[in-house]
Design a protein around this motif. Structure first.
Motif, mmCIF file in Angstrom:
data_model
loop_
_atom_site.group_PDB
_atom_site.id
_atom_site.type_symbol
_atom_site.label_atom_id
_atom_site.label_comp_id
_atom_site.label_asym_id
_atom_site.label_seq_id
_atom_site.Cartn_x
_atom_site.Cartn_y
_atom_site.Cartn_z
ATOM 1 N N GLU A 167 2.208 1.982 -3.374
ATOM 2 C CA GLU A 167 1.157 2.557 -4.220
ATOM 3 C C GLU A 167 1.023 4.065 -3.977
ATOM 4 N N ARG A 168 1.026 4.457 -2.713
ATOM 5 C CA ARG A 168 0.874 5.892 -2.413
ATOM 6 C C ARG A 168 2.036 6.696 -2.989
ATOM 7 N N ASP A 202 1.699 6.916 -6.768
ATOM 8 C CA ASP A 202 0.667 7.871 -7.180
ATOM 9 C C ASP A 202 1.163 9.305 -7.054
ATOM 10 N N ASP A 203 1.841 9.586 -5.945
ATOM 11 C CA ASP A 203 2.404 10.936 -5.770
ATOM 12 C C ASP A 203 3.381 11.247 -6.896
ATOM 13 N N SER A 212 -1.090 0.755 -10.760
ATOM 14 C CA SER A 212 -0.772 0.704 -9.327
ATOM 15 C C SER A 212 -2.021 0.345 -8.528
ATOM 16 N N ASP A 267 0.836 -1.210 0.000
ATOM 17 C CA ASP A 267 0.000 0.000 0.000
ATOM 18 C C ASP A 267 0.871 1.260 0.000
#
Lengths: 220, 220
Positions: free
Chosen positions: B56-57, B60-61, B87, B53
């Protein structure tokens, strides 16, 4: 240029709202069809899901074109990226309503849900209807009270989902194995429906407040 | 500027690959823990999902920052938008492996799967392992043969998922209601795992060929 861009951004919001209204209809009709073993209503939900998928595709194209042609930054960029995310979540909510309708169709003319569990599924349907209505209104108004309400609705769906386990695993459970399977899957579909609504609610909160922390673990 | 951009784009690919490797480990370990009712192994899968997780964050950023600072067009833009999509799919595959581990933990020290169904779940585990390995290799090589292989693996998962219904609904089924619930949910987790892999495969195919038609209805 800016006027066209604003118009296009507005169209992203309109598409999301249109999808969410169709999802609201889908989950209401799917639950009603389930409750009354109504094959025709179930078929309609299944067919109508294609239209939701089509809006998602158009919306995604629109977002990617906006990124390519307008090269947005800051808030505009956040709106478009969030639009891509939310379209996926709302599309998935439509799929889950379709899954409920598909179980109804599979078991027709039998009722999928045994009599003793119908009260619980009426509560699941109510909670899902409330979630879906709140998502529509949140997309219309960006009122963060609704985002909080969706989190609470989702807690209710989670509790009801847990109750279906309590029912099927209780010594009083007299459902057939097929009914156990159906109750297990149907409750899961409602529970996931709530998760995706929470994902939308957190994206909107992020857009309104700029706070990424709230996004948590609910991504699609 | 272009050199930095290339480096950042490469980092998106690296993050996806890292996530997919962790998902490969997660689904292998989750299936092994399920097969042997191994609480400690199940706990490890559950804890390890946080790391997936987290990637993924970060990913994305990274993608949103790239969109904002570099204002990419054409292929670069497609890579970044696809990165955001993939993602989400790979993160969800990790969640599903975690769900398998959570069922193992819930039933410990009992085995969740009744003896007669363990062969079928061994096949589900094999198919999921193959899917996960193919996703890793596809992200490494962009070899579209692997994308086609993932579609076939997913067909196998779908068939095995269907077989679990045949088993639980057969007159020979002697599992308890709890086992019916567990088999139903676990098989669904494996089936969804395959769907998300297909979503990744179609995104990669789209990047390689530019053909949007293949994306179909597997989005997240």
């Amino acid at each position: 240029m800016r006027a066209i861009f604003e118009q296009e951004l507005g169209a992203v919001g309109d598409d999301l709202l249109r999808m969410s209204r169709q999802v609201q209809t889908a989950v209401r009709e799917a639950s009603a069809a389930l409750a009354s073993a109504d094959l025709q209503a179930a078929e309609q939900v299944i067919v109508a899901d294609d239209a939701i998928d089509q809006i998602e595709r158009e919306l995604d194209d629109r977002c990617v074109n906006l990124l390519a042609r307008q090269q947005p930054v800051a808030t505009d960029l956040r709106i478009i990226v969030s639009g891509l995310r939310m379209s996926a979540s709302i599309e998935r909510m439509g799929d889950l309503a379709r899954h409920v309708a598909q179980v109804t169709r599979l078991r027709y003319p039998e009722q999928a849900i045994p009599e003793n569990s119908r009260g619980l599924f009426a509560q699941l349907a109510d909670a899902a209807n409330k979630v879906a209505a709140d998502v529509v209104q949140l997309l219309e108004t960006r009122d963060l009270e609704l985002a909080a309400a969706i989190e609470r609705d989702d807690d209710i769906l989670d509790q009801l989902h847990q109750q279906t386990f309590n029912e099927t695993l209780s010594p009083d459970w007299t459902g057939s194995t097929a009914q156990t399977v159906d109750v297990t899957l149907l409750a899961r579909f409602y529970e996931r429906f709530g998760d995706h609504a929470v994902s939308v609610a957190r994206r909107i909160s992020y857009l309104v407040t700029g706070d990424l922390e709230g996004l948590g673990d609910y991504n699609s």
